[in-house]
Enzyme design. Structure first.
Site, PDB file in Angstrom:
ATOM      1  N   ALA A  30      21.870  19.821 -50.692  1.00 44.92           N
ATOM      2  CA  ALA A  30      21.374  19.837 -49.322  1.00 44.92           C
ATOM      3  C   ALA A  30      22.544  19.976 -48.374  1.00 44.92           C
ATOM      4  O   ALA A  30      23.702  19.957 -48.781  1.00 44.92           O
ATOM      5  CB  ALA A  30      20.587  18.549 -49.026  1.00 44.92           C
ATOM      6  N   CYS A  31      22.223  20.116 -47.083  1.00 43.54           N
ATOM      7  CA  CYS A  31      23.251  20.254 -46.065  1.00 43.54           C
ATOM      8  C   CYS A  31      24.091  18.983 -45.969  1.00 43.54           C
ATOM      9  O   CYS A  31      23.716  17.923 -46.448  1.00 43.54           O
ATOM     10  CB  CYS A  31      22.607  20.517 -44.704  1.00 43.54           C
ATOM     11  SG  CYS A  31      21.406  21.850 -44.692  1.00 43.54           S
ATOM     12  N   GLY A  32      25.228  19.124 -45.297  1.00 44.70           N
ATOM     13  CA  GLY A  32      26.062  17.961 -45.040  1.00 44.70           C
ATOM     14  C   GLY A  32      25.833  17.456 -43.632  1.00 44.70           C
ATOM     15  O   GLY A  32      25.792  18.224 -42.673  1.00 44.70           O
TER      16      GLY A  32
END
Length: 322
Positions: free
Chosen positions: A29-31
């Site tokens: 997933a995104c940070g």
């Protein structure tokens, strides 16, 4: 799962469970990161620390065919009044006290005529809503480090300043009025005939917060927007995000943070949620927004990501009194 020696049996390359780390919970997933002074003390250190967090999230993002074209990165901070007052003074713009003006980053068309028309639309709507357009500030940028794909669709960046009207009783009411102005301006440009209208976007328009973001990687924010490195840019909180686009192509406007959130994950029920919002539009009312509620529709446009759609829905709930 782990074997008797603590090694992961689900993903053999992963380290064993230790501390807060559990290999069974691995996912892509995104940070996202958040830095805050819980005493509410504003400082440039908070902004600097958040940018360090963002750069350390570089591995949580993605890039296109060019290593220097990122999926998106950005930072949300509290309004840096001292910095903006200094910068605006040099442009002949006098900012009132904090809470008595709103500011926002604006993505504008590259064509000068279209850009001037977008500015005029926003100023006209602000005046119609009883607020005072104060002026525009060209935002210093350096796009030389970013890849050609991102540069080929790069908008022009300016900040707009809007003074609080005499009929607005408090900061919360002013924030709602800025919300209505932004939504009306979005509708007016989107439904107009300007050839470059798709470049127009307001990442933020608020008396409380300011956003810098774009189709960047985490290590490009400081060079793209040198504002964020100025010692006078102070905040007690900072929200940062490095995007890994999974359900939409990367664009300048779909970078995070949005006005209220930075989202790490994916909402699989996106279409159903958007349909439910549209179906309930006629039944939604708000004694706080009153007649202004009708000015914000449509709430969600086609082509917005799951995160952008959720942010719009959450924003309506907040502005409506939740």
């Amino acid at each position: 799962m782990t074997d008797q020696d603590g090694r992961s049996t689900t993903h053999p390359g992963l380290p064993p469970a230790q501390g807060l780390y559990d290999p069974t919970l691995e996912h892509d997933a995104c940070g996202v990161g958040f830095v805050v002074d819980i005493q509410g003390r504003k400082s440039h250190a908070i902004v600097s620390q958040a940018l360090t967090v963002l750069k350390n999230l570089l591995h949580r993002g993605a890039c296109g065919c060019e290593v220097n074209t990122g999926d998106g990165a950005g930072i949300l901070i509290q309004m840096p009044h001292a910095f903006l007052a200094r910068e605006c003074a040099g442009l002949g713009i006098t900012l009132p006290a904090p809470g008595h003006y709103g500011a926002g980053l604006v993505f504008l068309p590259r064509d000068p005529a279209d850009r001037a028309e977008c500015r005029a639309i926003l100023e006209r709507i602000a005046a119609e809503e009883g607020q005072t357009p104060l002026g525009w500030r060209p935002v210093p940028t350096d796009s030389s480090p970013i890849g050609p794909s991102a540069r080929s669709v790069e908008p022009v960046f300016e900040q707009v300043f809007i003074g609080r009207g005499a009929g607005v009783p408090d900061r919360a009411a002013f924030e709602r009025k800025l919300y209505v102005i932004r939504k009306r301006a979005e509708h007016a440009v989107r439904n107009g005939a300007l050839p470059e209208r798709k470049y127009f976007y307001l990442p933020s328009l608020s008396a409380n917060t300011l956003i810098y973001k774009g189709m960047l990687s985490a290590d490009q924010i400081e060079s793209m927007f040198p504002d964020v490195t100025d010692p006078l840019v102070e905040s007690a909180l900072a929200l940062v995000h490095q995007r890994f686009s999974t359900n939409t192509f990367p664009t300048w406007d779909l970078a995070h943070p949005f006005r209220l959130i930075a989202h790490n994950g994916e909402i699989n029920a996106l279409r159903g949620n958007v349909n439910w919002i549209r179906a309930r539009q006629q039944a939604i009312s708000s004694p706080i927004l009153g007649a202004d509620l009708n000015k914000v529709w449509p709430l969600i446009y086609d082509g917005q990501s799951d995160s952008a759609s959720f942010d719009n829905a959450l924003e309506l709930l907040l502005m409506g009194g939740y």
